[in-house]
Design an enzyme around this catalytic site. Structure first.
Site, PDB file in Angstrom:
ATOM      1  N   THR A   1       0.832  -1.201   0.000  1.00  0.00           N
ATOM      2  CA  THR A   1       0.000   0.000   0.000  1.00  0.00           C
ATOM      3  C   THR A   1       0.869   1.254   0.000  1.00  0.00           C
ATOM      4  OG1 THR A   1      -1.636  -1.250   1.263  1.00  0.00           O
ATOM      5  CG2 THR A   1      -1.878   1.146   1.253  1.00  0.00           C
TER       6      THR A   1
ATOM      7  N   TYR B   1       5.955 -11.685   5.477  1.00  0.00           N
ATOM      8  CA  TYR B   1       4.868 -11.022   4.748  1.00  0.00           C
ATOM      9  C   TYR B   1       4.565 -11.871   3.520  1.00  0.00           C
ATOM     10  CZ  TYR B   1       2.771  -7.139   1.954  1.00  0.00           C
ATOM     11  OH  TYR B   1       1.964  -6.336   1.169  1.00  0.00           O
TER      12      TYR B   1
ATOM     13  N   LYS C   1       2.346 -11.887   8.497  1.00  0.00           N
ATOM     14  CA  LYS C   1       1.222 -11.099   7.976  1.00  0.00           C
ATOM     15  C   LYS C   1       0.857 -11.768   6.665  1.00  0.00           C
ATOM     16  CE  LYS C   1       1.298  -6.901   5.191  1.00  0.00           C
ATOM     17  NZ  LYS C   1      -0.101  -6.927   4.741  1.00  0.00           N
TER      18      LYS C   1
END
Lengths: 338, 338, 338, 338
Positions: free
Chosen positions: D45, D133, D161
């Site tokens: 993001t 991640y 995550k």
């Protein structure tokens, strides 16, 4: 016009992980001596993504210095954003490169419309010609309709190097692009189909195998140019075993780097760590590649020719044949003295 | 040995959805008159999956009857389980087919080991030769190491037809299989690369385009056999626009069926319903194909040549160019009297 | 309204490969006795693709006979073309099934527009309610916008069973479809996330595990209905090891069939042959599943609990750990007396 | 232990393309004021791939300065090679970040064994904790068996995550990892399923929507923590339309950036150029997002609420509904005065 065989440059590393500059210089001399048609640094084979921007610029500078204008240099410039691409482009133009090569944006998936707009903006602002580099395995595809529209509108975009392994697409590219701009360069990046690509009209290729056995790849190309189809075909097929073995490495381009080390270059270790099992596989693969090189007449590799257990078990395909491993282990065990 | 150009048979349907048997018979005669090398019913082009088992057997019976032994028949026999494959195999052997063609199992994904065992069991029990049919888009892949092992061990397996569109794989198949069993047939199912496949050593192909313009495809093949590479290449490129247009149909093989209707056959409607928008697209596409056929000298198609709005908007690629649609609509609206 | 837990029926086979009808009848009785909410024959778990049309109709007839109206039957009817789907639909309506379940077309890739038109035509002509069956792994996806439009326009389409494993999509389906038609059924086919699916509003599921341990799955469902979230969650997590083991079989649904055999049913062999290595893996996996079942309190499986070499080597994940195999083989060899 | 809602930081750009530092600082204050649980810069993001290394380090420095230790900072550090990752790690440790977040290697496909070795080497040498991640859409997957082995062996690796959108995998991760290391953090990165992830035991999430409507996302989280399942569920469903709209932007994360601009931040233009048609789409989408924000009670967005033609035509899904465009254009044209 960009044509012929370009060698994607492998990067030798020192023990501390830095680029081994003297060895890189030695490889450049060797390749030019062997007659390759051009040099192609900072592509996938050159592991551009594992270098940083300063290193990538340094690679081009070194290669330009050693080349001294003898062969055309196609410089990979797939930086993270347009400003840095243009910074690289300005430098590579100044260093005398013939063009830059650009993949589609990577990491994020973006629409074909954004891919097109990306190249349009770069083409508007670049001080050097651009070769599109289609490699949908790793970066956003540059679809054929996008290539067509870019070729029509952007004089700075002078060709495409297609590494998609999609031959129907390459043939369609030749059909459509040569009708629009006959001088638009179409190169293949798929080693296994260099000859049929040339036969259908491709202008050449970026062929990593030419960094390992430039003698053989250049002979294939010369035979093709001379119209000796049967001999060119014989060489293409002969190369397949070597190519298959080099691609069988645990990570790309370790198989190619192992082969270069067998030609006498100090290549060092990859920046991407591999497991101890993969190191053993790679060592086995190196022995197998040595055998192929020796069979091709490269005597310097003969001493390293060996087919260890693990390499044999994959049948050279990178797929593990468990039955075979177990049979082999059992056979060893069964042997007296094992 | 199985070689040359096999025509995958399209299936004409009657208004009530039944197979249009008289039209199918007429197509068979026409194809044999035009000189195709063999017939290939019940493949993907023959929509085997949309027929039932009785219909598939009926198709082979009709084709065998009409053929009367003139050309070899390669019969698709990819039934739902081995017992039914063997039932089909027995019938197709009795009807004089040269071999059956078998995809990997479809619907479920299965391991390559299971794919191998599947073919081994069929090969042990089949009364007729088997051609492997690799089409990973629709059915489980038959990987090259599996093909190699099957070729070594199973005399009933006599070849492979590769429709994967993966040319490096086709070249690797030729390299490996011809070394093991020189008489092992390797056919391509990828129309766009028939010529380079032949040049690299393929024995022929199953080429759906030969069901539409058998004159052109057979000429390409004859020119290749005669060593006229330049002329063969010219024809291959000429065929690309037609092939692209036929693949642009909303569902496969509607583009091919539309083209066949332009050669004078009553093809009827697909058993797979399509939307009204897709029907309009297909109608536009038919007009576009008619233009290509007319340009190729097939005068019977000239009357249907038209480029309607929707077909133009896709640029022949099956991708919708919204800007163009909106521009076109606006332009029509702007015209006085619209 | 269709809701609750439906058991996808496994098919027992006799030694000659025929459906083992008496065992199938015995399973139906057992499942209903154990309290399953409904039966779901001829889905993927029921291997519909490996049966023929006559067998599929026979399965529904047997199940309807044994059920005698006690629980709702959702009958898989994904035949090869619309005429045969409608023939099946008429029969299943007559046999008292509550609805038919339909995948998108399989084998060929078709556009979402064609998928939509396919269901519209069937919905117009079906004498029985239809549940959409989304399983993009094996058949063309039924995209959410298509589901929305079908739900708006087609009263015969009463729900969707989603086996895509895509939970964000399931949540979006609940969000959009319940707003349009609150009574539209949304079932999950993903065993591992039954509870969170129910918590977000799904009406139930088609849960293959309920064919093996109906006691446990129904208890999960009852705890959920009673608002005992913590207990339902404990059961969901407890089920994960069993589900993982059953999916680890060499081909689907052999792991589930092995588990059913451990509950006392004579399941026979799959119609899809598997290699001898895979047979050994499956045998090891069966021993592993037996241990899990025994731990869950199903004493009948205890005697079969064993963790053989090969199953251990995959770590229960279906991935082969070669190092471990070799270490294990070596360890065995090293042991005196081995 | 890392838990709660972390906000992936969007990057505002100035007109000249540079990072808009004052606006970034203002956003940080605003987010912390609104009560977000932590900050997560340099993730997807945060468009880390479109910044250069210096800029990425600058972003962390700015955020650490403004944060002044109030909330934990999870710093994305997915640099091109291990040396640069370690350089970043040292800096981010010094700046007081709680951990670094690392994707698998990107661009090249590498084996799971190499992925594992990559993290092992970084974990051995990192001065700061590491959160794995997993985002297989953009970078090499970190498979669950690899996560398990890393968690067992590497104390520096403290959590994962998961942005794979694969909820069965998230549930399996919770099942396996919490059994090995109960304090191992499991965060979801999939906004649409935040609540069910929390219900199944996830410790929190990195939720880009919390950068746009922190009030709403934090309320969802508080309701969950307070055991108000029904209210948390109502909020989760309410968020779905906003999330869908923000993902419908032409390229990621333009929809999120448009939404942030509607909350009063000067976001500037993306570094990835988009076509003029995509700009129009984005403008339409912005109007649509404004309507959703206004409905959620964010009055500042109300003035921008508008549903233009193009946004309506995609139905908010990013798929173009050509029929609808043509109908809309025609309707406009038909209107008197158009």
């Amino acid at each position: 016009m960009i044509q012929g065989i370009f060698t994607p440059n492998l990067i030798p590393f020192r023990a501390d992980g830095a680029i081994h500059e003297t060895e890189l210089r030695r490889m450049i001399h060797w390749l030019i001596d062997k007659g390759v048609g051009g040099l192609y640094p900072n592509g996938s084979t050159g592991e551009f993504i594992r270098l940083n921007f300063e290193e990538r610029k340094r690679v081009i500078r070194i290669i330009a210095e050693e080349n001294r204008g003898r062969v055309p240099i196609l410089a990979g410039a797939a930086e993270a954003n347009i400003n840095e691409i243009l910074e690289a482009a300005a430098l590579y133009a100044e260093l005398g490169c013939v063009a830059i090569s650009l993949t589609g944006p990577y990491y994020f998936k973006v629409s074909q419309e954004s891919v097109e707009e990306y190249f349009r903006e770069i083409a508007r602002r670049s001080p050097i010609d651009i070769l599109l580099y289609n490699i949908p395995q790793f970066a956003n595809e540059i679809s054929l309709p996008v290539v067509e529209r870019l070729a029509r509108d952007c004089p700075r975009i002078v060709g495409i190097k297609d590494s998609s392994r999609d031959f129907p697409r390459l043939v369609a590219t030749l059909h459509k692009l040569k009708a629009i701009r006959p001088e638009f360069t179409v190169l293949t990046g798929t080693e296994e189909i260099l000859l049929p690509s040339l036969l259908m009209g491709a202008d050449g290729g970026t062929i990593a195998t030419s960094g390992v056995v430039p003698e053989v790849v250049m002979k294939l190309y010369r035979e093709f140019k001379a119209g000796n189809l049967a001999e060119a075909k014989r060489i293409q097929f002969k190369l397949l075993d070597l190519i298959e073995a080099m691609f069988a490495g645990p990570i790309f381009p370790e198989g190619f780097r192992a082969a270069a080390s067998l030609r006498g270059f100090e290549m060092g270790h990859s920046r991407q760590p591999i497991s101890s099992k993969e190191k053993a596989d790679l060592s086995g693969l190196r022995g197998h590649i040595a055998c192929i090189l020796a069979e091709c007449g490269f005597g310097e590799a003969a001493g390293a020719c060996i087919r260890p257990l693990a390499a044999a078990a994959t049948g050279g395909h990178g797929r593990v044949d468990v039955d075979r491993i177990v049979r082999d282990v059992m056979a060893r065990v069964a042997r007296p003295g094992a």
